[in-house]
Design an enzyme around this catalytic site. Structure first.
Site, PDB file in Angstrom:
ATOM      1  N   CYS A 153      57.790  41.786  17.443  1.00  0.00           N
ATOM      2  CA  CYS A 153      58.585  40.619  17.060  1.00  0.00           C
ATOM      3  C   CYS A 153      58.936  40.679  15.573  1.00  0.00           C
ATOM      4  O   CYS A 153      59.771  41.470  15.156  1.00  0.00           O
ATOM      5  CB  CYS A 153      57.841  39.345  17.436  1.00  0.00           C
ATOM      6  SG  CYS A 153      58.869  37.856  17.399  1.00  0.00           S
ATOM      7  N   HIS A 167      56.999  40.362  23.156  1.00  0.00           N
ATOM      8  CA  HIS A 167      55.537  40.383  22.985  1.00  0.00           C
ATOM      9  C   HIS A 167      54.893  41.014  24.220  1.00  0.00           C
ATOM     10  O   HIS A 167      54.434  40.302  25.118  1.00  0.00           O
ATOM     11  CB  HIS A 167      54.999  38.961  22.796  1.00  0.00           C
ATOM     12  CG  HIS A 167      55.352  38.339  21.491  1.00  0.00           C
ATOM     13  ND1 HIS A 167      54.508  38.362  20.395  1.00  0.00           N
ATOM     14  CD2 HIS A 167      56.471  37.681  21.095  1.00  0.00           C
ATOM     15  CE1 HIS A 167      55.094  37.738  19.374  1.00  0.00           C
ATOM     16  NE2 HIS A 167      56.283  37.314  19.775  1.00  0.00           N
ATOM     17  N   GLU A 227      52.096  42.236  24.669  1.00  0.00           N
ATOM     18  CA  GLU A 227      50.660  41.956  24.816  1.00  0.00           C
ATOM     19  C   GLU A 227      50.390  40.844  25.824  1.00  0.00           C
ATOM     20  O   GLU A 227      49.315  40.787  26.433  1.00  0.00           O
ATOM     21  CB  GLU A 227      50.027  41.593  23.471  1.00  0.00           C
ATOM     22  CG  GLU A 227      50.534  40.321  22.830  1.00  0.00           C
ATOM     23  CD  GLU A 227      51.718  40.535  21.905  1.00  0.00           C
ATOM     24  OE1 GLU A 227      51.999  39.641  21.084  1.00  0.00           O
ATOM     25  OE2 GLU A 227      52.367  41.592  22.014  1.00  0.00           O
TER      26      GLU A 227
END
Length: 578
Positions: free
Chosen positions: A399, A526, A528
């Site tokens: 990001c 993102h 993750e």
């Protein structure tokens, strides 16, 4: 539908989220469909506007919901996709009730906490518990509900009252309460103290809920005499007292619960037709936990961020790195570096802190710059990115990390020395990163580009595409207000910074790769948030492979992890479980 309410006592942060997730994992391993609800008794509508230091990271769901980080635990442990309505806040409940009152739904009655707020809570739970969260889109059979905070908090009282009523509506065979409490062990005496748990259970009973299981958290394994004492004073059978001491990894917690007969208890207490022994899924967890404890070879990663004083601010990033490290048989050594400490101004202000930060950065085998907001520390992040680019150290930008990689490239390669993001310098003459047209200043909450979005690969010559198994597109979760300036894309690509992933229209740049670098990758999304213990996020996996010197071999083998080409490489350091 069966409901399992998880409450907490003595202190907050005792581990209710991990306990709730572990219970869900055990039940799912028995073949049941499980969903989860997290209740946060704060007046905020959602977690989107929280400072990370207040509540840790903001977890983003597929539908764009900005929620408590515990929902990330549920998704990772249970491998499900939750929705924003799986996170109930006091603000959401009151907003709903007030809107109903304004519409006249209560027909002129006096609107009160009981029954209107408590009824709204029960209605929300009943409706959301039925929403499918698995890939097969079948209705869940079990709903695990975590009530945030501790028993006795004034903020949680309406929720406690709601569940006091709810237990009778659901019937005893469909509802049980698990109470998580702390058993402290003062260093002065070394004795494990049960009084806080006794008082906590007494307070819970005084509010109309009786615990079916008492989960005792402690630093060290609890002695049998302590178990018998808690059983006697808390009016439960000894088998209803469960111990969860600090363990080497959270992967061990479901195993710890299962070994104490929790499956047999749920089978009897909730009349669930399941086998006493779990399926192979929980055995996979055990193998994973065992392998985690046997790892010897370490991979050192520097996380250069703004909120490094509290590790909860980057929980999902840490977990994604850990999943990837475990997949390649490495132990993760994550070094948190405050980006402000890398800036030249810190050298004059605090030389010791400055040199320590740079010493840690120099030791790193990989550098990660995560997402974030605000000006503080951005120049330090850019310094770290320059270090990674020039010295060919594996780099992953998430990001804001990707945006700053673009700014760094514009300054040092395109020679736009004043290049910046309009977030930090609205008047810059060379805006490498600009605010998105659809972003309108005003309210802070929910105004970003949020949730799952499609990213299309524009070339087959992309290491990230290969990591994603050569898919034409991927869907990952976003949370941002700014984007790479599309007018500068051609100049970047001519100098070797390739935008290999873009949105459907080809206007928004989503993935960058640097030519001639072992692994210099930035993603606007993102990844993750979608990483799972047994299915690591591809960008993170590629990053860890590059940092450990295994990426080229992995790509040459068709991006497949197997005992032959990964685990056996370090057979002297870790036993293979396959």
């Amino acid at each position: 539908m069966k409901y399992i309410l998880v409450t907490g006592g003595v202190i907050s942060g005792v581990g209710k989220g991990i306990i709730a997730s572990s219970i869900g994992t055990i039940l799912k391993s028995c073949g049941l469909r499980v969903t989860a609800i997290k209740i946060d008794p704060y007046i905020n509508i959602d977690a989107g506007t929280f400072s990370p230091y207040e509540h840790g990271e903001v977890f983003v769901l597929n539908d764009g919901g900005e929620v408590d980080l515990d929902l990330g635990n549920y998704e990772r442990f249970l491998d499900i996709n939750l929705y924003k309505d799986n996170n109930i806040t006091t603000g959401k409940i009151y907003q709903q009730v007030i809107n109903r009152e304004r519409r006249g739904d209560y027909l002129g009655k006096t609107v009160q906490v009981v029954p209107h707020i408590t009824d709204a809570i029960q209605e929300w739970v009943l409706n959301q518990a039925k929403v499918p969260v698995d890939r097969d889109q079948k209705e869940p059979q079990i709903c695990v509900i975590e009530l945030g905070g501790t028993i006795g908090d004034i903020e949680g009282m309406p929720f406690i009252e709601a569940f006091r009523q709810f237990q009778f509506k659901a019937k005893r065979e469909n509802f049980c309460n698990i109470h998580v409490s702390l058993v402290p062990q003062p260093s002065a005496t070394g004795e494990q103290k049960t009084k806080p748990t006794q008082n906590s259970v007494r307070a819970l009973r005084g509010l109309g809920l009786s615990p079916d299981l008492i989960v005792c958290r402690s630093a060290k394994p609890i002695e049998m005499a302590v178990k018998q004492k808690i059983s006697m004073f808390c009016h439960v059978e000894p088998e209803q007292v469960i111990f969860v001491h600090d363990v080497s990894s959270t992967y061990r917690v479901p195993i710890l619960l299962q070994e104490q007969g929790i499956i047999k208890y749920f089978k009897q207490r909730l009349s669930i037709p399941i086998e006493d022994q779990p399926s192979t899924q929980l055995f996979k967890w055990k193998r994973m936990a065992d392998r985690y404890e046997r790892l010897l070879k370490t991979c050192s990663i520097a996380l250069v961020g703004k909120y490094t004083k509290l590790s909860d601010c980057y929980t999902s990033v840490f977990k994604a790195l850990e999943h990837s490290a475990l997949a390649i048989n490495h132990k993760l050594n994550l070094m948190y570096i405050d980006s402000a400490d890398l800036e030249p101004s810190m050298k004059a202000q605090d030389p010791v802190k400055y040199h320590k930060a740079w010493e840690e950065l120099c030791k790193a085998e990989g550098i990660l710059v995560p997402g974030g907001f605000g000006l503080r520390g951005t120049e330090g992040k850019i310094q770290a990115i320059t270090w990674a680019r020039e010295r060919k150290i594996p780099f992953l930008g998430i990001c804001l990390g990707m945006q700053l990689a673009v700014v760094e490239f514009a300054r040092n390669i395109l020679k736009m020395t004043d290049a910046n993001s309009t977030e930090f310098d609205p008047n810059t003459k060379n805006p490498a990163v600009i605010d998105m047209p659809e972003h309108h200043p005003g309210d802070m909450g929910g105004t970003m580009r949020l949730g799952s979005r499609k990213t299309v690969f524009k070339t087959s010559e992309s290491v990230v595409k290969k990591l994603y198994d050569n898919q034409d597109f991927v869907e990952e979760r976003h949370r941002h207000r700014y984007e790479v300036n599309p007018e500068l894309v051609q100049q970047f690509e001519e100098k070797g910074l390739k935008f290999v992933g873009q949105d459907n229209e080809g206007q928004r740049m989503e993935i960058i790769e640097l030519e001639g670098h072992p692994y210099f990758v930035g993603v606007q999304f993102h990844p993750e948030f979608c990483s799972r213990p047994m299915k690591p996020s591809p960008p993170y996996l590629g990053f860890m492979l590059a940092a450990s010197g295994k990426l080229n071999t992995y790509v040459q083998n068709g991006c497949k992890l197997s005992p032959r080409n990964s685990y056996s490489e370090h057979s002297d350091e870790s036993s293979s479980d396959s």
